[in-house]
Design an enzyme around this catalytic site. Structure first.
Site, PDB file in Angstrom:
ATOM      1  N   TYR A 140       0.820  -1.218   0.000  1.00 65.04           N
ATOM      2  CA  TYR A 140       0.000   0.000   0.000  1.00 65.04           C
ATOM      3  C   TYR A 140       0.857   1.272   0.000  1.00 65.04           C
ATOM      4  CZ  TYR A 140      -4.006  -3.007   1.137  1.00 65.04           C
ATOM      5  OH  TYR A 140      -4.986  -3.969   1.127  1.00 65.04           O
ATOM      6  N   LYS A 189       3.626 -15.205   2.169  1.00 69.11           N
ATOM      7  CA  LYS A 189       3.483 -15.949   0.915  1.00 69.11           C
ATOM      8  C   LYS A 189       4.901 -16.276   0.445  1.00 69.11           C
ATOM      9  CE  LYS A 189       0.840 -17.514  -2.453  1.00 69.11           C
ATOM     10  NZ  LYS A 189      -0.019 -18.680  -2.262  1.00 69.11           N
ATOM     11  N   ASP A 221      -2.979 -17.930   1.807  1.00 69.06           N
ATOM     12  CA  ASP A 221      -4.166 -18.613   1.280  1.00 69.06           C
ATOM     13  C   ASP A 221      -4.650 -19.677   2.268  1.00 69.06           C
ATOM     14  OD1 ASP A 221      -1.682 -19.674   0.656  1.00 69.06           O
ATOM     15  OD2 ASP A 221      -2.306 -20.605  -1.216  1.00 69.06           O
ATOM     16  N   ASP A 245      -5.012  -6.637   6.089  1.00 66.67           N
ATOM     17  CA  ASP A 245      -6.240  -5.924   5.747  1.00 66.67           C
ATOM     18  C   ASP A 245      -7.353  -6.943   5.498  1.00 66.67           C
ATOM     19  OD1 ASP A 245      -8.029  -4.006   4.938  1.00 66.67           O
ATOM     20  OD2 ASP A 245      -7.019  -3.509   3.067  1.00 66.67           O
ATOM     21  N   ASP A 249     -10.408  -8.476   8.465  1.00 65.15           N
ATOM     22  CA  ASP A 249     -11.842  -8.375   8.185  1.00 65.15           C
ATOM     23  C   ASP A 249     -12.496  -9.749   8.233  1.00 65.15           C
ATOM     24  OD1 ASP A 249     -11.968  -5.653   7.862  1.00 65.15           O
ATOM     25  OD2 ASP A 249     -13.044  -5.764   5.950  1.00 65.15           O
TER      26      ASP A 249
END
Ligand code: NAD
Length: 355
Positions: A140, A189, A221, A245, A249
């Site tokens: 980001y 990852k 994942d 992020d 959630d």
């Protein structure tokens, strides 16, 4: 403790008022003083000053021990240019305070198991997961760009982490794990991404300083899948900005109730920013319908991390649990045979439990 208060927009002021009520009950019990200074941010600040984050707000917040935020935003300000929108105020404040670690607990009170979309046997006697998300680095904030036109247009964002950035977020996560179940899951990852390999190496290196913490690594994942398959395997999860992020959630929705979940954003010192994870809920603003528990639990986090008042934080959490035990519910968590109450009464009942 000096607290900067940003009630904000929509339901922000109503829920902030309930958190303040509860803090006053704590100050009576512990014979300690909280001083509150109210400042403007978001839509309320735009209406009064033309800017979402006035300089005075930054100054007051930086000079405080903690910043408490209700929520900002609303349709009224949605058509302003990006840098003048309420959200720009929030991003600017996080930057000004240097908060790089976002702590999002996903707590499911056993009394509210029915609110979760997961089956009872998966939830056991409730959930208590802490997601620690890196907040100021990663993709980001990396180099980005766009070139070409039409069919040949390209765009790119780069994901980069330094050892220093990884170490400081990992340290917060290891310290949290030490005070909880002593288990840390680092999500990356590393099978594909170079910066994830550096992330993993750095975390492994730091683990030597925390021999009591059981460390495991999980690809993002798989983590997304494990959160819905068997969420009780997790204690503390640490991960980068984008993965965090998404996973935070997902983890919070396991509990099914937006109105219950607090958050904290921490930096190097004790100064932190505390806010419920939900937004300003304009659809129910001013109707005495908002659930103030997320705000009240954010106040508990504030006492724990910026105030060093662990006992008082637990008092608040126990008070919430006691009121739920007695069957009181706001509309968003209402179930058959429970007693429906409003925002103000929920605040009164919770503060009444702190004696
Ligand atoms: P929202 O979280 O405000 O509301 C989503 C739904 O959940 C609504 O139906 C709302 O009534 C309900 N809800 C939220 N909090 C509740 C509570 N405490 N008690 C009972 N019900 C509650 O999200 P949204 O509708 O997408 O966004 C509304 C505004 O809030 C937008 O302007 C958005 O930009 C802003 N927002 C601000 C923050 C923040 O201040 N940190 C975060 C998210 C969204």
């Amino acid at each position: 403790m000096k607290i900067a208060l940003i009630p904000g927009d929509g339901i922000g002021p109503e829920i902030t008022q309930q958190a303040v009520k509860v803090l006053k009950a704590v100050s009576n019990k512990y014979i300690t003083e909280f001083s509150f200074e109210e400042v403007l941010m978001g839509g309320a600040a735009i209406d009064k000053t033309g800017l979402p984050l006035p300089d005075k707000t930054i100054k007051v917040c930086q000079e405080s021990d903690a910043v408490f935020l209700g929520a900002v935003g609303g349709e009224k300000w949605d058509n302003l240019p990006g840098h003048l929108r309420p959200e720009a105020g929030l991003l600017g404040l996080r930057k000004a305070l240097g908060v790089f670690a976002n702590l999002r607990p996903a707590i499911l009170f056993p009394q509210l198991k029915a609110a979760s979309t997961l089956k009872g046997e998966v939830l056991g006697d409730g959930l208590d997961i802490m997601v620690v998300r890196e907040l100021t680095g990663g993709i980001y904030f990396g180099k980005r760009g766009r070139a070409g036109e039409g069919e040949s247009a390209r765009a790119w964002d780069t994901m980069e982490y330094s050892v220093a950035e990884i170490k400081r977020i990992a340290r917060i996560a290891f310290d949290l794990a030490m005070g909880r179940g002593k288990k840390l899951t680092s999500v990356d990852k590393a099978n594909v991404l170079e910066n994830s390999r550096l992330w993993r190496e750095t975390i492994i290196q730091l683990a030597g300083e925390y021999p009591e913490v059981t460390l495991e690594h999980m690809y993002v994942d798989n983590a997304a899948m494990q959160l819905v398959r068997n969420p009780r395997q997790f204690d503390v999860i640490v991960t980068g900005n984008m993965f965090g992020d998404i996973l935070s959630d997902e983890a919070s929705m396991l509990t099914g109730s937006l109105g219950m979940l607090p958050s904290a954003s921490l930096g190097e010192g004790n100064l932190g920013l505390y806010e419920p994870i939900h937004g300003s809920a304009p659809d129910i603003a001013g109707k005495d319908e908002a659930n103030p528990i997320a705000a009240i639990m954010s106040a508990a986090m504030m006492l724990r991390y910026s105030g060093g008042m662990e006992d008082a934080a637990q008092d608040i959490e126990n008070a919430v649990s006691a009121v739920l035990d007695k069957g009181y519910r706001t509309g968003d968590i209402m179930e058959p045979n429970m007693k429906r109450i409003g925002t103000g009464e929920m605040g009164d009942l919770i503060s009444g439990e702190i004696k």
